[in-house]
Motif scaffolding. Structure first.
Motif, PDB file in Angstrom:
ATOM      1  N   GLU A 496      68.368  91.892 107.586  1.00  0.00           N
ATOM      2  CA  GLU A 496      67.836  91.924 106.227  1.00  0.00           C
ATOM      3  C   GLU A 496      68.835  92.585 105.300  1.00  0.00           C
ATOM      4  O   GLU A 496      69.478  93.569 105.673  1.00  0.00           O
ATOM      5  N   THR A 497      68.960  92.049 104.091  1.00  0.00           N
ATOM      6  CA  THR A 497      69.905  92.599 103.115  1.00  0.00           C
ATOM      7  C   THR A 497      69.151  93.187 101.927  1.00  0.00           C
ATOM      8  O   THR A 497      68.007  92.801 101.644  1.00  0.00           O
ATOM      9  N   PRO A 498      69.784  94.111 101.190  1.00  0.00           N
ATOM     10  CA  PRO A 498      69.143  94.683 100.003  1.00  0.00           C
ATOM     11  C   PRO A 498      68.832  93.640  98.933  1.00  0.00           C
ATOM     12  O   PRO A 498      67.932  93.843  98.109  1.00  0.00           O
ATOM     13  N   GLU A 499      69.565  92.521  98.956  1.00  0.00           N
ATOM     14  CA  GLU A 499      69.303  91.468  97.963  1.00  0.00           C
ATOM     15  C   GLU A 499      68.064  90.644  98.286  1.00  0.00           C
ATOM     16  O   GLU A 499      67.648  89.804  97.487  1.00  0.00           O
ATOM     17  N   GLY A 500      67.476  90.856  99.475  1.00  0.00           N
ATOM     18  CA  GLY A 500      66.260  90.139  99.828  1.00  0.00           C
ATOM     19  C   GLY A 500      66.464  88.988 100.786  1.00  0.00           C
ATOM     20  O   GLY A 500      65.511  88.244 101.069  1.00  0.00           O
ATOM     21  N   PHE A 501      67.672  88.808 101.307  1.00  0.00           N
ATOM     22  CA  PHE A 501      67.909  87.756 102.288  1.00  0.00           C
ATOM     23  C   PHE A 501      67.450  88.226 103.668  1.00  0.00           C
ATOM     24  O   PHE A 501      67.549  89.406 104.006  1.00  0.00           O
ATOM     25  N   CYS A 502      66.955  87.280 104.453  1.00  0.00           N
ATOM     26  CA  CYS A 502      66.501  87.600 105.809  1.00  0.00           C
ATOM     27  C   CYS A 502      66.917  86.485 106.758  1.00  0.00           C
ATOM     28  O   CYS A 502      66.692  85.295 106.479  1.00  0.00           O
ATOM     29  N   PHE A 503      67.536  86.885 107.886  1.00  0.00           N
ATOM     30  CA  PHE A 503      67.953  85.936 108.912  1.00  0.00           C
ATOM     31  C   PHE A 503      67.409  86.396 110.262  1.00  0.00           C
ATOM     32  O   PHE A 503      67.293  87.597 110.520  1.00  0.00           O
ATOM     33  N   LEU A 504      67.087  85.432 111.085  1.00  0.00           N
ATOM     34  CA  LEU A 504      66.645  85.706 112.455  1.00  0.00           C
ATOM     35  C   LEU A 504      67.650  85.088 113.414  1.00  0.00           C
ATOM     36  O   LEU A 504      67.921  83.880 113.345  1.00  0.00           O
ATOM     37  N   ILE A 505      68.203  85.925 114.280  1.00  0.00           N
ATOM     38  CA  ILE A 505      69.141  85.434 115.295  1.00  0.00           C
ATOM     39  C   ILE A 505      68.402  85.401 116.630  1.00  0.00           C
ATOM     40  O   ILE A 505      68.080  86.440 117.198  1.00  0.00           O
ATOM     41  N   ASP A 506      68.093  84.214 117.084  1.00  0.00           N
ATOM     42  CA  ASP A 506      67.316  83.985 118.307  1.00  0.00           C
ATOM     43  C   ASP A 506      65.900  84.561 118.169  1.00  0.00           C
ATOM     44  O   ASP A 506      65.580  85.259 117.206  1.00  0.00           O
ATOM     45  N   GLY A 507      65.073  84.264 119.141  1.00  0.00           N
ATOM     46  CA  GLY A 507      63.706  84.785 119.155  1.00  0.00           C
ATOM     47  C   GLY A 507      62.936  84.150 120.284  1.00  0.00           C
ATOM     48  O   GLY A 507      62.319  83.097 120.138  1.00  0.00           O
ATOM     49  N   GLY A 508      63.001  84.785 121.453  1.00  0.00           N
ATOM     50  CA  GLY A 508      62.311  84.233 122.605  1.00  0.00           C
ATOM     51  C   GLY A 508      62.284  85.210 123.755  1.00  0.00           C
ATOM     52  O   GLY A 508      62.920  86.268 123.716  1.00  0.00           O
ATOM     53  N   SER A 509      61.546  84.863 124.778  1.00  0.00           N
ATOM     54  CA  SER A 509      61.422  85.719 125.950  1.00  0.00           C
ATOM     55  C   SER A 509      61.024  84.863 127.148  1.00  0.00           C
ATOM     56  O   SER A 509      60.298  83.875 127.002  1.00  0.00           O
ATOM     57  N   SER A 510      61.489  85.284 128.323  1.00  0.00           N
ATOM     58  CA  SER A 510      61.125  84.571 129.544  1.00  0.00           C
ATOM     59  C   SER A 510      59.986  85.258 130.290  1.00  0.00           C
ATOM     60  O   SER A 510      59.464  84.709 131.257  1.00  0.00           O
ATOM     61  N   ASN A 511      59.603  86.459 129.843  1.00  0.00           N
ATOM     62  CA  ASN A 511      58.511  87.145 130.543  1.00  0.00           C
ATOM     63  C   ASN A 511      57.383  87.588 129.616  1.00  0.00           C
ATOM     64  O   ASN A 511      56.408  88.178 130.057  1.00  0.00           O
ATOM     65  N   LYS A 512      57.497  87.304 128.323  1.00  0.00           N
ATOM     66  CA  LYS A 512      56.424  87.591 127.376  1.00  0.00           C
ATOM     67  C   LYS A 512      56.002  86.291 126.710  1.00  0.00           C
ATOM     68  O   LYS A 512      56.841  85.504 126.275  1.00  0.00           O
ATOM     69  N   SER A 513      54.698  86.093 126.631  1.00  0.00           N
ATOM     70  CA  SER A 513      54.190  84.887 125.971  1.00  0.00           C
ATOM     71  C   SER A 513      53.856  85.191 124.516  1.00  0.00           C
ATOM     72  O   SER A 513      53.625  86.345 124.152  1.00  0.00           O
ATOM     73  N   ASP A 514      53.841  84.169 123.696  1.00  0.00           N
ATOM     74  CA  ASP A 514      53.442  84.278 122.285  1.00  0.00           C
ATOM     75  C   ASP A 514      54.266  85.310 121.522  1.00  0.00           C
ATOM     76  O   ASP A 514      53.734  86.105 120.733  1.00  0.00           O
ATOM     77  N   VAL A 515      55.581  85.300 121.743  1.00  0.00           N
ATOM     78  CA  VAL A 515      56.466  86.228 121.046  1.00  0.00           C
ATOM     79  C   VAL A 515      56.439  85.972 119.537  1.00  0.00           C
ATOM     80  O   VAL A 515      56.512  86.912 118.731  1.00  0.00           O
ATOM     81  N   GLY A 516      56.327  84.711 119.156  1.00  0.00           N
ATOM     82  CA  GLY A 516      56.275  84.396 117.730  1.00  0.00           C
ATOM     83  C   GLY A 516      55.059  85.000 117.060  1.00  0.00           C
ATOM     84  O   GLY A 516      55.144  85.580 115.974  1.00  0.00           O
ATOM     85  N   GLN A 517      53.901  84.891 117.713  1.00  0.00           N
ATOM     86  CA  GLN A 517      52.647  85.378 117.142  1.00  0.00           C
ATOM     87  C   GLN A 517      52.544  86.896 117.149  1.00  0.00           C
ATOM     88  O   GLN A 517      52.079  87.490 116.171  1.00  0.00           O
ATOM     89  N   TYR A 518      52.980  87.518 118.247  1.00  0.00           N
ATOM     90  CA  TYR A 518      52.719  88.947 118.411  1.00  0.00           C
ATOM     91  C   TYR A 518      53.908  89.858 118.088  1.00  0.00           C
ATOM     92  O   TYR A 518      53.714  91.059 117.923  1.00  0.00           O
ATOM     93  N   GLN A 519      55.111  89.320 118.003  1.00  0.00           N
ATOM     94  CA  GLN A 519      56.256  90.159 117.678  1.00  0.00           C
ATOM     95  C   GLN A 519      56.979  89.712 116.401  1.00  0.00           C
ATOM     96  O   GLN A 519      57.170  90.524 115.499  1.00  0.00           O
ATOM     97  N   LEU A 520      57.377  88.441 116.330  1.00  0.00           N
ATOM     98  CA  LEU A 520      58.219  88.003 115.217  1.00  0.00           C
ATOM     99  C   LEU A 520      57.459  87.947 113.895  1.00  0.00           C
ATOM    100  O   LEU A 520      57.885  88.553 112.899  1.00  0.00           O
TER     101      LEU A 520
END
Length: 740
Positions: A496-520
């Motif tokens: 995240e930048t002070p100008e308001g930009f936001c980037f996500l680099i990867d986002g997954g797991s092999s031992n946790k389910s629903d990472v998008g819903q509960y973490q990201l």
């Protein structure tokens, strides 16, 4: 306040508990057990415990038993560990009140490990549950049990079976509304109700108790019973109903207030809602001080407090005469009053809920009465139950379609972010000042007063509330922030930048389910971020994309208002199924898709992301084709290496330079992060993202040694939860979200 001594006593009690928590007494947060007992359990997780079964919870995959008054054998002594939730290996029929001796593995309930993540420790702490017992095996059980408790449990199971058979697709919602049973509710449906701002109808609340309780009371009165007989019988039934539906804090608050309301009628006394609310709050806090920080407690009591204090003032100030207008101002008062609580726990709030409740609240009684009638009639005649369920099914079908339509609107939900405590305090101060102004207006308004003065007072009140809303949504970010999420065995990094930009680099797991819903997604909501400018995928392995896929599915299906601008995929000569799935989901979610390779660069304000890989010449191992990104912000440099190995590192050496931050490749594998690589990059801080239960041996001791020998400060998500770096381009701060 002097005229309401119970309210004063409630405020003093809440302040005392809050102060005790601030002084470090584990009344609200943390584990109140002695440190010696906690340490013993940590080093000796295999244990035998004994307690009284009070509730059974079954899902498709497991059965759990809630034990009260539980103790374990500790150094030849019985040591109380309060209440425990036991997850059984095999299903068993356990009557309520049975004393069980169970063996298994005790695990302390963890707090959140990422920003915005659900706080299980606080949630269970309200029920004085601090441990789970996993892989539970029942060693022995008593023959005695509680007759009333078992009767109510069997009655609830019977009602649930009737609703399941008679209400068809509406059964899960009716079970939640009538019985407080949410185990059969689909997660997607709950999210839709929440986005529409009508999720409160899925919980047993004051609305349900008043509709059912007063309905029963009136039926008894019309049947010829006297006021005492009708009152006592309806009180008994509502108390039993509260116990049968699980006795949640919102349910018992409603039951307590109903008991006091009917009791006032029987005794010929005046009923004061605020005094009744204060008494219910005192009982709830004395039962469990942790309720003071419990979401259900704060929302349930806050909503009634808004109706008792704010709503009358707003209605009078607005001059609302019609019932529809009064309902609107009441709905608005509840929304405004509970806004900080909703943002604190969820980071978002439904905007349409103010208006949708005008349609829902007048008709929810139909669905509730239909469900209750269906459950009761089903005991005697199944065909009558089917007929009774029809009105409720029609109403709930309309609700579902209304929720689906609302979720498609971009302004349905406001992503406000989680406010800080000082922001909440100032918000309520400004809100209180606005109410005082409007109260004086409504009380002292006369024909002689000038209209301009009244208009100025209204504008001042609205200005104060508007200022409070702006304050709650203010989340300034002075520096670049890199959040390495704890997603178990996987990767997920927000930039995240002070100008308001936001980037996500990867986002997954092999031992946790629903990472998008509960973490990201919760992380984005807690930070008040409605848009991700880019998702950069290193390579399409499950432990790097599973959460991203779920995020895109939620966007596609209208289950979140968060949007993604562009999905950046690594260049490949042969699109595998993983690439095709990601590309398809991104397009369906309204995002653009771009493929990147060595030499490409992405600029966002002062932030620069340069791609050092993948190469046009592809390797056979997909890990070696990972995207490698060099981040530049001021004089700060960061390197994100995906899952590349030593061979790719050698090829990258000519393009590498010294960096301040390194996302250690392949979760700390011994086949990555070579000495030559470290000699060239000389990272000051390295973050290893992996699970402490992984079977790959990550992180490798050899890799950790190479890092430390190179002078690198090594951080681990498995130990510290999310690792957060903040930099102004020169100085670097490291925060550990859930450090041990």
């Amino acid at each position: 306040m002097i005229r309401r001594p119970v309210c004063l006593a409630c405020l003093i009690l809440a302040a005392a508990v809050f102060l005790a928590d601030g002084l470090g007494f584990p009344l609200i947060r943390g584990n109140p057990l002695p440190a010696s007992v906690q340490n013993w359990i940590k080093t000796h997780p295999d244990a035998q415990i004994c307690g009284e079964a009070v509730r059974c919870a079954k899902t498709e995959f497991s059965q759990s038993i809630y034990l009260n008054h539980t103790y374990l054998i500790y150094q030849s002594e019985k040591v109380s560990i309060e209440n425990v939730r036991v997850f059984l290996k095999e299903e068993r029929e356990i009557p309520v009140g049975t004393i069980l001796l169970v063996s298994g593995k005790l695990e302390a309930i963890e707090g959140p490990r990422n920003p915005g993540e659900f706080d299980s420790r606080q949630y269970y702490g309200a029920d004085r549950i601090y441990y789970f017992l996993k892989d539970g095996e029942i060693q022995s059980c008593s023959k005695d049990y509680r007759v009333l408790g078992e009767f109510l449990a069997r009655l609830r199971a019977k009602f649930q079976s009737i609703l399941s058979q008679s209400a068809a697709e509406a059964a899960p919602v009716m079970e939640a509304m009538v019985l407080g049973e949410k185990s059969n509710l689909e997660e997607e449906l709950k999210i839709r109700y929440q986005m529409a701002g009508i999720v409160h109808i899925l919980a047993i609340s004051g609305l349900h108790i008043s509709l059912l309780g007063m309905g029963v009371y009136k039926i008894f009165m019309k049947s010829g019973m006297g006021i005492w007989a009708a009152g006592i019988l309806s009180l008994t039934l509502m108390l039993g109903y509260g116990m049968m539906t699980g006795g949640s804090v919102s349910t018992m608050r409603a039951v307590c207030m109903f008991l006091l309301s009917v009791g006032a009628k029987l005794l010929g006394r005046c009923y004061d809602m605020l005094t009744s609310l204060a008494l219910a709050a005192i009982l709830a806090i004395l039962d469990s001080p942790a309720n003071l920080y419990n979401c259900s407690f704060l929302l349930s009591f806050g909503a009634v407090l808004a109706l008792g204090i704010a709503s009358p003032v707003l209605i009078k100030a607005a001059g609302a005469k019609k019932s529809t207008a009064q309902a609107f101002w009441s709905s608005l008062s509840v929304q405004i009053f509970t806004l900080p609580v909703v943002l604190w726990f969820y980071g978002e709030v439904s905007v349409l809920g103010i208006f949708l409740n005008l349609l829902v609240l007048p008709t929810v009684g139909i669905a509730l009465a239909s469900g209750a009638a269906c459950a009761l009639l089903g005991i005697f005649q199944g065909e009558l139950a089917l007929l009774a369920a029809v009105p409720g099914r029609v109403v709930l079908f309309a609700y579902e379609k209304l929720c689906e339509l609302s979720g498609r609107l971009p302004f349905c939900t406001w992503i406000g972010g989680r406010p800080q405590l000082w922001q909440i305090l100032v918000y309520y101060f400004l809100g209180g000042a606005a109410l005082v102004l409007l109260y004086n207006l409504s009380e002292k308004q006369t024909e002689e007063e000038k209209k301009g003065k009244r208009r100025m007072i209204k504008m001042a009140g609205a200005g104060l509330m508007g200022g409070g809303l702006l304050l709650l949504s203010w989340h300034p970010l002075k520096d670049l922030r890199i959040t390495c999420m704890d997603v178990g065995q996987g990767d997920g990094i927000f930039v995240e930048t002070p100008e308001g930009f936001c980037f996500l680099i990867d986002g997954g797991s092999s031992n946790k389910s629903d990472v998008g819903q509960y973490q990201l997604l919760p992380c984005l909501k807690s930070r008040g971020i409605p848009k991700v400018d880019g998702i950069l995928i290193s390579h399409p392995d499950e432990d790097h994309i599973s959460g991203v896929c779920q995020m895109l599915e939620y966007i596609r299906d209208g289950l979140t208002v968060i949007r993604v601008e562009t999905l950046f995929l690594p260049f490949c000569t042969d699109k595998t199924q993983g690439y095709q799935e990601l590309e398809k989901l991104a397009l369906e979610a309204g995002a653009e898709v771009a493929y990147v390779k060595k030499g490409d660069c992405l600029e966002a304000g002062e932030l620069s992301l340069s791609f050092l890989a993948p190469f046009v010449e592809q390797a056979e191992d997909t890990n070696e084709n990972s995207t490698v990104i060099q981040l530049a912000y001021g004089s700060f440099r960061g390197l994100f290496t995906g899952d590349i190995g030593e061979e790719r590192e050698k090829q990258l050496l000519p393009a590498l330079s010294q960096v301040d931050f390194l996302k250690v490749a392949h979760h700390g594998s011994r086949y990555s992060t070579s000495e030559a690589f470290l000699e060239k990059t000389k990272p000051r801080i390295g973050v290893i993202s992996c699970s402490d239960t992984n079977t790959y041996g990550h992180p490798s001791p050899d890799t950790v040694k190479r890092l430390t020998d190179a002078g690198c400060q090594v951080e681990y998500t498995m130990k510290s939860g999310a690792v957060i770096l903040e930099t102004d381009g020169v100085q670097i701060k490291v925060k550990r979200f859930a450090a041990e």
